[in-house]
Structure formats: C-alpha cells, structure tokens
Design a protein around this motif. Structure first.
Motif, PDB file in Angstrom:
ATOM      1  N   THR A 171       0.844  -1.356  -0.102  1.00 13.39           N
ATOM      2  CA  THR A 171      -0.049   0.161  -0.072  1.00 13.39           C
ATOM      3  C   THR A 171       0.786   1.153  -0.084  1.00 13.39           C
ATOM      4  OG1 THR A 171      -1.479  -1.186   1.427  1.00 13.39           O
ATOM      5  CG2 THR A 171      -1.725   1.140   1.203  1.00 13.39           C
ATOM      6  N   ALA A 173       1.428   5.651  -0.361  1.00 14.54           N
ATOM      7  CA  ALA A 173       0.664   6.509   0.071  1.00 14.54           C
ATOM      8  C   ALA A 173       0.052   7.298  -1.012  1.00 14.54           C
ATOM      9  CB  ALA A 173       1.756   7.548   0.499  1.00 14.54           C
ATOM     10  N   SER A 174      -1.126   7.884  -0.615  1.00 10.53           N
ATOM     11  CA  SER A 174      -1.916   8.554  -1.554  1.00 10.53           C
ATOM     12  C   SER A 174      -1.719  10.014  -1.542  1.00 10.53           C
ATOM     13  CB  SER A 174      -3.406   8.278  -1.130  1.00 10.53           C
ATOM     14  OG  SER A 174      -3.908   8.773   0.206  1.00 10.53           O
ATOM     15  N   ARG A 185      -5.564  20.447   2.362  1.00  9.58           N
ATOM     16  CA  ARG A 185      -5.007  19.571   3.426  1.00  9.58           C
ATOM     17  C   ARG A 185      -4.212  20.233   4.579  1.00  9.58           C
ATOM     18  NH1 ARG A 185      -1.322  14.680   3.689  1.00  9.58           N
ATOM     19  NH2 ARG A 185      -2.572  13.540   5.288  1.00  9.58           N
ATOM     20  N   GLN A 236      -1.924  -1.912   9.622  1.00 10.07           N
ATOM     21  CA  GLN A 236      -1.772  -0.725   9.205  1.00 10.07           C
ATOM     22  C   GLN A 236      -3.018   0.370   9.199  1.00 10.07           C
ATOM     23  OE1 GLN A 236      -0.507  -0.446   4.862  1.00 10.07           O
ATOM     24  NE2 GLN A 236      -0.342   1.911   5.139  1.00 10.07           N
ATOM     25  N   PHE A 237      -3.911  -0.221   9.063  1.00  7.73           N
ATOM     26  CA  PHE A 237      -5.232   0.366   9.295  1.00  7.73           C
ATOM     27  C   PHE A 237      -5.292   0.974  10.466  1.00  7.73           C
ATOM     28  CE2 PHE A 237      -9.535   0.873  10.779  1.00  7.73           C
ATOM     29  CZ  PHE A 237     -10.168   1.727   9.961  1.00  7.73           C
ATOM     30  N   SER A 240      -3.030   3.740  11.032  1.00  9.79           N
ATOM     31  CA  SER A 240      -3.675   5.155  10.393  1.00  9.79           C
ATOM     32  C   SER A 240      -4.317   5.716  11.441  1.00  9.79           C
ATOM     33  CB  SER A 240      -4.265   4.625   8.983  1.00  9.79           C
ATOM     34  OG  SER A 240      -3.193   4.260   8.310  1.00  9.79           O
ATOM     35  N   ASP A 243      -2.687   7.491  13.943  1.00  7.06           N
ATOM     36  CA  ASP A 243      -2.194   8.809  13.479  1.00  7.06           C
ATOM     37  C   ASP A 243      -3.148   9.804  13.462  1.00  7.06           C
ATOM     38  OD1 ASP A 243       0.312   7.992  13.046  1.00  7.06           O
ATOM     39  OD2 ASP A 243       0.012   7.592  10.809  1.00  7.06           O
ATOM     40  N   MET A 244      -4.330   9.449  13.181  1.00  3.28           N
ATOM     41  CA  MET A 244      -5.734  10.392  13.293  1.00  3.28           C
ATOM     42  C   MET A 244      -5.802  10.922  14.701  1.00  3.28           C
ATOM     43  SD  MET A 244      -7.874  11.612  11.061  1.00  3.28           S
ATOM     44  CE  MET A 244      -8.156  13.164  11.812  1.00  3.28           C
ATOM     45  N   GLN A 247      -3.240  13.303  15.582  1.00  2.07           N
ATOM     46  CA  GLN A 247      -3.532  14.659  14.868  1.00  2.07           C
ATOM     47  C   GLN A 247      -4.455  15.298  15.791  1.00  2.07           C
ATOM     48  OE1 GLN A 247      -5.843  15.577  10.914  1.00  2.07           O
ATOM     49  NE2 GLN A 247      -4.206  14.138  10.590  1.00  2.07           N
TER      50      GLN A 247
ATOM     51  N   GLU B 171      -8.719   6.718  -1.701  1.00  2.00           N
ATOM     52  CA  GLU B 171      -7.287   6.219  -1.927  1.00  2.00           C
ATOM     53  C   GLU B 171      -7.030   5.582  -3.375  1.00  2.00           C
ATOM     54  OE1 GLU B 171      -4.529   6.433   0.667  1.00  2.00           O
ATOM     55  OE2 GLU B 171      -5.226   4.652   1.783  1.00  2.00           O
ATOM     56  N   MET B 189      -4.851   1.091   4.332  1.00  2.00           N
ATOM     57  CA  MET B 189      -5.204   2.078   4.278  1.00  2.00           C
ATOM     58  C   MET B 189      -4.144   3.233   5.085  1.00  2.00           C
ATOM     59  SD  MET B 189      -8.902   3.875   5.478  1.00  2.00           S
ATOM     60  CE  MET B 189      -9.781   2.797   4.160  1.00  2.00           C
ATOM     61  N   THR B 190      -3.719   4.069   4.236  1.00  2.00           N
ATOM     62  CA  THR B 190      -2.682   4.951   4.583  1.00  2.00           C
ATOM     63  C   THR B 190      -3.268   5.950   5.538  1.00  2.00           C
ATOM     64  OG1 THR B 190      -3.018   6.714   2.922  1.00  2.00           O
ATOM     65  CG2 THR B 190      -1.388   4.778   2.602  1.00  2.00           C
ATOM     66  N   SER B 191      -2.485   6.866   6.561  1.00  2.00           N
ATOM     67  CA  SER B 191      -2.902   7.687   7.452  1.00  2.00           C
ATOM     68  C   SER B 191      -3.727   8.733   6.474  1.00  2.00           C
ATOM     69  CB  SER B 191      -1.920   8.456   7.915  1.00  2.00           C
ATOM     70  OG  SER B 191      -0.958   7.448   8.666  1.00  2.00           O
ATOM     71  N   ALA B 192      -3.163   9.205   5.302  1.00  2.00           N
ATOM     72  CA  ALA B 192      -3.785  10.383   4.694  1.00  2.00           C
ATOM     73  C   ALA B 192      -5.198   9.769   4.018  1.00  2.00           C
ATOM     74  CB  ALA B 192      -3.216  10.798   3.590  1.00  2.00           C
ATOM     75  N   GLY B 193      -5.418   8.390   3.847  1.00  2.00           N
ATOM     76  CA  GLY B 193      -6.490   7.629   3.180  1.00  2.00           C
ATOM     77  C   GLY B 193      -7.536   7.787   4.424  1.00  2.00           C
ATOM     78  N   PHE B 194      -7.170   7.074   5.742  1.00  2.00           N
ATOM     79  CA  PHE B 194      -8.175   7.275   6.724  1.00  2.00           C
ATOM     80  C   PHE B 194      -8.706   8.609   7.163  1.00  2.00           C
ATOM     81  CE2 PHE B 194      -9.280   7.026  11.173  1.00  2.00           C
ATOM     82  CZ  PHE B 194     -10.048   6.261  10.982  1.00  2.00           C
ATOM     83  N   GLU B 195      -7.779   9.631   7.040  1.00  2.00           N
ATOM     84  CA  GLU B 195      -8.111  10.763   7.292  1.00  2.00           C
ATOM     85  C   GLU B 195      -9.230  11.354   6.331  1.00  2.00           C
ATOM     86  OE1 GLU B 195      -4.559  13.219   7.410  1.00  2.00           O
ATOM     87  OE2 GLU B 195      -5.445  14.814   6.448  1.00  2.00           O
ATOM     88  N   GLN B 196      -9.166  10.779   5.024  1.00  2.00           N
ATOM     89  CA  GLN B 196     -10.396  11.280   4.038  1.00  2.00           C
ATOM     90  C   GLN B 196     -11.431  10.456   4.481  1.00  2.00           C
ATOM     91  OE1 GLN B 196     -10.430  13.031   1.338  1.00  2.00           O
ATOM     92  NE2 GLN B 196      -8.705  13.910   1.490  1.00  2.00           N
TER      93      GLN B 196
END
Lengths: 451, 659
Positions: A171, A173-174, A185, A236-237, A240, A243-244, A247, B171, B189-196
């Motif tokens: 996976t 990064a997006s 953002r 990984q989910f 994430s 991380d939120m 934040q 994503e 799912m990446t951090s930026a993805g989960f944020e979305q």
C-alpha cells in the motif's frame, strides 16, 4: 506582571491592537545567539523529505556524463544538467557513482533503482517493495508533534497518482496531486494558525476522539483469527487510526508560535497536462505550499514526486514522451550523447531547482527553511537508455539544522545507494544504525557530509 | 460464551537429512522457484511454448504453439532430453543460434533443479505435497478487501439515499493480474487515506441526521425515559450497523457505540449528536471500509472451508450490483438460505433480474477494461486538439453502453464484442469519429459504416485512446493490453539490459516501421512479435482513435501476422479474436477473480473449466455465465489463509465471533 516581548506583540502595538498576520523578515533580537532557535528557547524543528524524478540523468556512452562534476569535495562546478541548482549549489551535495545491487534478482526496469534506495533491498516484483520505505521511519521519528506525520505530493500529472512511500510494501501513500488539494489539506479545515492570539481548543475534537476509540475497540477481536497478509493490512489500518488520534491530540494543544508562518491564499485550478513546463509549474506551486505548511509546522516530513519512474512527461507539442526518447534517441556522433534526452533532463532538473528555491525563499531563524530541512533527491535510473542502476544521481539538499556539510560532490563508484539513504536518516537524527539487506546492507554513512 | 479454537498443524514434510527422495524434493522445490521467476512469465502466456511434458518431447513439437523460431523448427528430429535441456538452458543462443529463448540459467545446480521440476510438470505428480494443512473448527477471516470508490458510493446511496453528498478523494487503487478487484485485496489504508474516510464518515453522519431530513430513526430525540432512549439508540445502531457491516453487529460492537451515543447525549443534552457519533464510528470502522470475508468449516467436506452466509451475501451483491447487500439478501443469509441450492438460486435470480444488475456489469467491465484510466487521461492538445475530458468521459461511456446493450439487453454472444458495429455515440464523439450527429438526445444508437474501418470494441475511440501515448498511437501498448485484458496473458517487462542501439530513430516514416525494427532484434522479437501485430492492424487509428491512412506522408500498411495467421486491419483482427479459444476462458477466469479478489486456486481449476464449457454450450451469454457460477458450491470454497496458525494459539479468548 511579566511583559512578554515577542515580535508579534510588538507589531500589534505599532498597529494599534489589530490582529495582524503577515510574514516579516526576522530581527536578530528575537533569536538566540546562534540563531538555530527563537529567543523563547524553542528550537527550530528539522524537517526531512524525499524528492523523486524519473529517468535519471544522461551519460555520454564513450565515457563521462552530462551531470557528474569533474572535481570532488566542496566547490564542485556546475555541469550542464546541474544548471538548475546553480543558485543553491552551496546548500546541495551531489552523490555520484552509487549503485543499486539487485543481487541475483532481475533489474526490474524503472523500479529496482528507487526501490533499493528507499527500502534497502532490490524488490522481487515490480509495483511492490520487500521492505517499508525508510522515509516512514524518519516520519515516525520526526512527526509526532505536528498535525500530519508526513505529507505526500505528486506533481507529475500522471495517469494515476504516484507515491513511493510505503509501510507495508504494497500500500503506497495517496499523494496530493494539485495545489488546491494540497492547500486544503494543509490550510483548510483543521488548520490552526500558530500565531493567532485567540486560540481556543475546538470542543468537537473530543467528540471525534470518542468516535475513534469505538473504532479501535474491536481490534483484538479482528486480529485473533486472521492470516498473515490480512494481519499486516489490519495493522496498518489501525496505525492510520492512531495517526488520526495523534492529529486530534495535537489540535487540542495551543500551537507554538511560528514566526515564519504566513498562511497562503487558496490557489486556483491549474490546467491539466503532463508536459514538462506544466509539471514544473505544478512543482513550484506545490513546493511553495509545502514550504509554508512546514513553516507553520503542520508537518515535518514529506515525499515529493516530480515525475514517475518511466516518466510520461514530454516537451509540449512533441509526439514522443521522455521515456520513449531516452530509449529511442541515438547518441549523436559529434556530441557523444543524446541531445534531446539531455535537454529534457535539464528541464526536469529545473523542477528540482524550483522546488529548492521555494524552500529557500521562506526565511526562518537567521537563514531559511531550507537550512532547517534535509531533502534527499534521487531517480529510478542512472543512464535511462539502458535502464542502468549504476551511478544513480542522488542529492542531499538543505542544512538539516546545521548537521549537513552541504555543497560537496561525493564520488564513490560502486558503493551501494543505501549509504546515502543511511546518511540522510542519520543527518536528521533518526535512531538507525544500519540500513539495507544483503550486499546493500550498510552501517557506514557518508561521513564527509556530516558535521 | 466463546468457542475454543483448535488449530491442528499437519505437517507432511519428512524431516532429517536430505538424501534420496528428500533431496529430490528439495531440488524440485528450488526448481519450482526458478520456474516461477524465470520461465513462467513467457511460457504460460504463449510467448514461449507450454513446458508441461517438455522433457522427452521432440524439439518444436507442441501442437498448440505456432511461434517456434526457424532455428528450432530445423531441429525437430532432436528430442529434449535432460542433457539437451541442460546445454540449451546454459546458453540457449550459443547452443541453438537463432532461437528466441532469452533466459539463461548459467548455474549448473540451478539447471539441474529446474529440469527436475520440469519433469514433474508432465507427469501429473502432485508437487504441492509436503505443505502444511490446517484443520479449523471456528470461523476465520479469509480475506480483507478494501471497498473501492464505486462500492463505497453505491453502499452509501443504497443504505442512506441518493441525496447524501460524498465529497472526498479516495485512496488510489492497485491493479494485479489485470484487475483492481485482485489488487485491492492487497491494500490497506494509509494515514492520509483514513483521514479522508474519517472526514467522509463525519460528513455523511451529519447529513443523515440533519434535522431537515425526514428520518424515522432519528426520532430517538423524542424518546422520553432513559430506557426508551437506550432502546431507540440500540435499534438505530443495530439497523445501520447491519447494513454497513453487511452482517449483524456483535453485542460488543453494538454496545460500544450505544455507549458513545448515550454518553454524549447525556453530557451535552443533544441526542442527535450522540447518534451522529455512533454512526460516524460505524462508517469509520474497518468492518465497513473493508470487506472482511469469513469462512467456516464445510460440514459436507471435512477439512475444507466455505464462505459463511453473510460473506456469501456480500460476494453476490457486489458481483451483481456492485453494492452492499439489501435487507432481503441479508435475511436470506440469516436464515441459512444461501447454503441451500434453491435458496441461493432464488436470490441470484432476483439479483440478476434487478435494474441494479446493469451497475454490476458496468463495474465489472470498468475494472476489466481498465476504464479508470480515463480519469487522468492526458493528450497533447497541440497534437489532438479535439481531445478533452468530455471526450474521455464519453469514450468510456460509449464502451460501457455498447457492452451493456450487446451482452445484457440483447444477450448476444460475448465474442460479438470484437465484431459488432452497433454502438452509441453523442455529440462529442461524433466530432472525433467525423460523423454527423442529427439526434437531439444526449446519446443515440449508431452503427459504424464499412468505410469507417471500425469493427468491434477495440476500434472504438475509448480503447484506442486509452492505450496510446499522449502524442502518438502505440501498437505495442494496444497489443499488450489486448492480450492482458481479453486473453489473460500479461507480457513480461522488457529485459533491463535490452540493447536499444539497434532501434532506429524514426522522426520520419511510420510507427509501424519503427516497430518492425524491433522484430529484427533478437532481444525484442520474442515479445514484440506477439504484442505488436494486433496493434499494427489498428494503426489506421491515431493516438486519439481518429481514422487516418497516412503517417508522415506515408501510407500505413495494416496487415499483420499473429501466431502464423495473417489478417488485415481492425476487421481482420476482430474476426481473428472472435474465434480465439483463450478469450471466453479468460472471461470466465476474470468473473471469478473479480468476485473473489484473487485468481482461482488450483483446486478451482476444474470449476473454471466446467464453467467455460457451459459458457460455450449456452452460446457465450454473459448473464447465464454469471448466474451459473454464482450458484456453484465451488464459487464459495476458500483456502485457509497463510500464517493463521501463528496467531491461532492466542485466539481462544478473543471471541471474534460473538454473533
């Protein structure tokens, strides 16, 4: 009553109490004696990021290249394909001769090179890495205090968003792909101006925290009956989700003042197109936003993609894309190199020059944002015509808060690319003693550039 | 009360020192690895001949393979003995000059291992023996597949209503084996993805619970006593939880959200806010964002696993409707009907009979034909001034409209997509096709005339522009995609050390000329003689798919030869493809892979073969194919995921299945 004397209160005084938000050159009175910190004692943060462009730089097959400087050490001369960094060359170290070593594995075209640089091992298959990319380790070390652990950007206008940053190897990064997305953002909802004087914690943040704890509640249950591959995905989910949470926690604390922070205005839409002039313009605009995002301490880590591995960029109006030209164009008998390829390489490097200029344009401390940043720039190949993964061009740019002895040319033919990666990690104090696997495993950073 | 997990590891591998059979087994395993990395890329996709039975077979004698080099054909009197193979593999082009074989295996031990493995390929002996098998007595997670953007959007629409606005960046997806459905199975799912997704969850919950919106369940605010309020909240969380998680919530899953809602309502005196938080946490949960497929021991087949009822419901629903199961399907799962042939049959028939079925078929072909490429398709405006995002979107829609009409409405033979000229156009496309557009509707049926040189889906602007460069056509890209999409035959990456110096520059002349240079280059020819010919036949269409006969002043020749068969132009190519046996077999594989998120396991090979035979017997009609596959027990058979044993020991107290 203690009288706080800050730059901003001074400004407010002179303007009669109105809240003003504007970037001003720093006065020495606000800095400590060595200027690496504000007078308040808060050290300026060090940032780290990667910068990637596709298709390397050009060799002259008879010997020599269009980019490697003739002399090593400080004060290297500017070669044709390095023209774009001339203005900031004292802040840039050039690494030549370093190579990726596939060790019996196939050289996966436009993939093995940067996969080796980032993950420390030549990958088994195109499209995935066998290890996490090292930028995620740096982001973990640097990113705890900012709203975003890392920001990923792709300026390439490619068919699909491009990122080479990965924790799982699969996976990626997006990335943000245009200035408006990046602006939203960094400075859209959730942005708190660090210099605002009427900061209030947003009570809805605590509600959001309660939602996330409910999401995490079933983690154990999910993890108990799951195979290896699915476990990695779920891990990984949930990371994430953490991380939120981080934040949100950051947003509940009053941000430290950031003198260099001057939130930009919302950018407009850019015309779509993947020609190199458009990509370079996109690069400059997104670099400017990123720089201000870092000045406002929204993130301390980033990954920036200018063009992808087998780059699809082109000179406007030319029917062939850069990738095709690198392979098809014959070596000019008189010049000894591929002239069109080299011209495109120069153009692509202008993107890098613009990127660095934008970071260098933000004053911070007694220098610039670039002085407090380390950018590791690299490509997927050396000489693209033959998919060479020897002599991959690599750069370390920026002062890393005084740690990087910049402005040198390091020429070490045959040495693994992982040494430069390790150097980058150690320059920004990532707790890492060695990097890479097999022949590319190394515990030896390039000490010449470390102060 | 939670059931105990008992995981039994049955290890068939013989331990001890390696000698005799054990050493041979080790050799075969090593050979299998070499085969995977060095051989199969070409030999399983008809670039090279199939290798089953190669040991002991005369040289160049595989009847189904039409592309042997002259050098090999001249040596037909020879037999591939182990010795002969050993010499050949060491340095193919020195041993038989003129062969197209590109791979060398310089290490003698590796060659011996590879040849030992090749011997097993023909004998039918089971090389899988010796791997571990597990027996499991409780439900386990067998797949975690991220919802893609359209599945997410459709689920929200079907659960909450079409008025909910979904504004977010999703994503990026990943394509493996030609399908995003397979690639997405690898994604987290990446951090930026989960944020979305988290932002989206909050926005959707706020819209759903907007006081202006008529919502009976939001009436919890009218509830009087604490008990009534709790009951109402439980019903709310239970209802939307079941729809979003595609199964009933466990008591823990429900309790934690009810608690969040009631606590917030009590603290702030805002019942709606409490429900909003509960709904947000459902929408941000991995159980919604991922399709978590569960399997259980198959009572009719000891030692094997089958998908459980709710995972079956989801698989069916996403296949036929590209959306979450509706209440009726969930009810069928709850009552065990999806385990019974007639119950399953009834639900599949209902799904296929619904107007939503078209969405499922569109989603399948959007994935298969890689139509996501239109989102970011770039063309150089200086070269293709007619190109715009409207043209890109219209081209995608044209392909889908054509397919839906042929395969779903008319229920025609699937292979007609390569030859039929019946399609739909709109005003934007009419300009690109250079035909008048007299209709006053947005879209109108249209049949291409013979002089248009168009024939079938591959000659539509969509396929032609998607698989081309920004400023030029690309026979290679078109040919590679055709093989990958319709024949399940991917083309290996070019070798890194390929010598491009022999490829001439061609600012003048035609793309065809440049590619024919490849054909004279031994490093290129093995793949390009397969990938290029279909594209060469399509060269009367430029990088945007506009008809042209000349390139740089030269008339373009559109004759080509593939696998020994000569054909001319798009029409010739369409006829050739219509009779290619690989094409229907590939579609069957893809229907399965799309639905399961993975390629068929070796255990399912017979199911795929049978489905292919029945597809042919039914006149190659797509709806019949999908329905027959979806009611077959094999469709729901799953394998034990790797690495489960490692976690199983800790599983007993966790209670993953309180449902």
């Amino acid at each position: 009553m203690s009288k706080k004397f800050t730059r901003r209160s001074l400004l407010r005084g002179t303007l009669g109490g109105t809240a003003v938000c504007m970037g001003l050159p720093l006065l020495d009175v606000f800095l400590n004696s060595n200027a690496s910190a504000y007078a308040s004692g808060a050290r300026l943060p060090v940032r780290f990021g990667t910068y990637f462009w596709g298709l390397g730089l050009t060799d002259t097959p008879a010997g020599g290249t269009r980019w490697v400087p003739a002399t090593t050490g400080p004060g290297y001369e500017i070669t044709p394909e390095l023209k774009a960094i001339a203005a900031v060359k004292d802040k840039v170290s050039v690494f030549s001769g370093f190579r990726a070593i596939p060790e019996g594995r196939a050289n996966l075209v436009h993939w093995s090179g940067h996969a080796s640089i980032l993950s420390g091992v030549a990958p088994t298959a195109s499209g995935s890495f066998d290890e996490a990319s090292f930028d995620t380790r740096v982001a973990d070390a640097l990113g705890g205090a900012t709203r975003f652990k890392s920001v990923d950007i792709d300026a390439s206008m490619s068919r699909t968003p491009v990122s080479y940053s990965t924790r799982s190897g699969k996976t990626f990064a997006s990335p943000e792909v245009n200035p408006l997305g990046l602006y939203t953002r960094l400075f859209g909802a959730g942005f708190q101006d660090p210099n605002s004087d009427n900061w209030q914690p947003d009570p809805s943040i605590m509600l959001r925290q309660s939602v996330l704890s409910a999401v995490k509640e079933q983690r154990q249950a999910l993890m108990s009956t799951v195979g290896q591959a699915d476990r990695i995905k779920l891990d990984q989910f949930f990371s994430s989700v953490r991380d939120m949470e981080n934040q949100l926690a950051v947003q509940l604390e009053r941000p430290e003042k950031r003198e260099a922070c001057n939130p930009p205005v919302e950018p407009g839409e850019l015309p779509r197109g993947a020609s190199v002039d458009v990509v370079n313009e996109n690069t400059r605009l997104m670099a400017r936003l990123l720089a201000m995002g870092m000045a406002c301490d929204q993130t301390r880590a980033f990954n920036f993609v200018h063009t992808s591995g087998a780059s699809e960029t082109y000179m406007a109006g030319n029917s062939k894309i850069y990738h095709q030209i690198t392979h098809d164009e014959p070596t000019d008998a008189k010049l000894g190199y591929q002239p069109e390829t080299s011209r495109l390489a120069e153009q692509v490097m202008e993107g890098f020059g613009a990127f660095l200029e934008e970071l260098d344009a933000v004053p911070e401390g007694d220098g610039t944002l670039l002085d407090n940043t380390l950018v590791m720039a690299f490509s997927d190949t050396g000489y693209a015509k033959i998919h060479s993964i020897d002599n991959i061009p690599m750069f370390l740019a920026g002062g890393a808060g005084g740690r990087h002895r910049a402005g040198q040319h390091i020429h070490q033919p045959g040495e693994p690319v992982t040494r430069v990666s390790l150097t980058a990690m150690q320059l920004v104090d990532t707790p890492v003693g060695e990097f890479g696997r097999g022949t590319m495993k190394t515990a030896r950073p390039v000490s010449e550039v470390m102060a | 009360m939670f059931s105990r997990t008992i995981l039994t590891l049955v290890c068939l591998t013989v331990g001890g020192s390696l000698s005799g059979p054990a050493a041979r087994a080790a050799d075969i395993a090593k050979g299998a690895e070499i085969y995977q990395s060095a051989c199969k890329g070409c030999h399983e996709v008809s670039i090279g001949p199939p290798l089953a039975g190669v040991v002991g077979r005369p040289v160049a004698s595989e009847p189904g393979f039409g592309s042997y080099s002259d050098a090999l054909k001249e040596r037909r009197s020879l037999v591939w003995t182990k010795d002969e193979l050993d010499h050949f593999l060491a340095a193919p082009r020195e041993w038989i000059p003129g062969t197209l074989m590109m791979q060398t295996v310089p290490d003698a031990e590796e060659r011996a291992a590879l040849i030992a493995y090749l011997e097993t390929l023909g004998s039918g002996s089971d090389v899988e023996e010796g791997t571990a098998a597990l027996s499991i007595d409780q439900p386990v997670i067998v797949a975690v597949r991220r919802l893609n953007e359209s599945q997410y959007r459709n689920s929200i629409r079907d659960i909450f209503g079409a008025d909910i606005e979904i504004k977010a960046r999703f994503e990026p997806e990943r394509r493996e084996e030609g399908l995003q459905a397979v690639g997405n199975s690898d994604l987290s799912m990446t951090s930026a993805g989960f944020e979305q997704y988290f932002g989206l969850a909050r926005s959707i919950a706020a819209q759903v619970l907007d006081p202006a919106r008529d919502n009976a369940l939001a009436a919890c605010s009218q509830a009087g006593s604490m008990d009534e309020q709790r009951e109402c909240t439980e019903a709310f969380v239970g209802h939307y939880g079941e729809r979003l998680f595609r199964r009933p919530l466990t008591s823990e899953e429900r309790a934690v959200r009810v608690h969040t809602a009631l606590e917030s309502a009590a603290r702030d005196g805002d019942v709606r806010q409490g429900l909003q938080l509960a709904l947000t946490s459902l929408l941000a949960a991995p159980e919604f964002l991922f399709r978590i497929e569960m399997a259980e021991p198959d009572p009719g087949n000891p030692g094997a696993l089958r998908l459980d009822g709710y995972s079956r419901a989801a698989r069916l629903s996403f296949l036929f409707w590209n959306s979450a199961p509706d209440e009726e399907l969930l009810a069928a799962a709850a009552t065990g009907k999806l385990y019974q042939a007639d119950g399953l049959q009834a639900q599949v028939a209902r799904l296929a009979d619904s107007p939503h079925y078209e969405e499922g078929v569109r989603a399948f072909f959007s994935d298969l034909l890689q139509l996501d490429g239109f989102d970011n398709l770039v063309k150089d405006p200086a070269i293709y001034p007619k190109f715009s995002q409207v043209v890109a979107d219209s081209s995608r829609e044209q392909m889908l409209k054509t397919l839906v009409d042929l395969l779903l409405v008319q229920q025609r033979d699937y292979r007609d997509i390569f030859t039929s000229n019946e399609t739909y156009i709109n005003r934007a496309l009419a300009a690109v096709y250079r035909v008048p557009y007299p209709a006053d509707t947005a879209w109108a049926p249209y049949t291409f005339t013979p002089d248009s040189e168009r024939a079938g889906l591959l000659s539509q602007v969509g396929f032609l522009s998607l698989f081309a460069h920004p400023g030029t056509s690309s026979p290679t890209r078109r040919g590679i995609k055709l093989h990958e999409i319709f024949m399940c035959e991917p083309t290996p990456d070019p070798p890194a050390d390929v010598d491009f110096s022999k490829v001439k520059d061609s600012k003048a002349g035609t793309v065809r000329g440049r590619l024919l240079d490849h054909m004279e280059n031994t490093g290129c020819v093995a793949c390009h003689r397969r990938s290029d010919p279909p594209g060469l036949a399509l060269e009367h269409f430029d990088g945007l798919g506009q008809l042209r006969k000349y390139e740089n002043g030269q008339l373009i020749d559109v004759s080509a030869t593939l696998n020994g068969v000569a054909f001319v132009g798009a029409g010739g190519l369409g006829q050739l493809l219509r009779t290619d046996e690989r094409i229907p077999a590939c579609l069957v594989r893809n229907v399965y892979a799309y639905s399961a998120g993975q390629l068929p396991a070796p255990e399912q090979a017979e199911f795929i073969r049978r489905s292919t035979r029945e597809f042919a017997g039914d006149g190659y009609r797509l709806p019949g194919l999908m329905q027959r596959m979806a009611v077959a027990p094999a469709f729901f058979n799953v394998l034990v995921p790797e690495g489960l044993a490692a976690t199983g020991a800790n599983a007993r107290d966790a209670g993953a299945t309180g449902r």
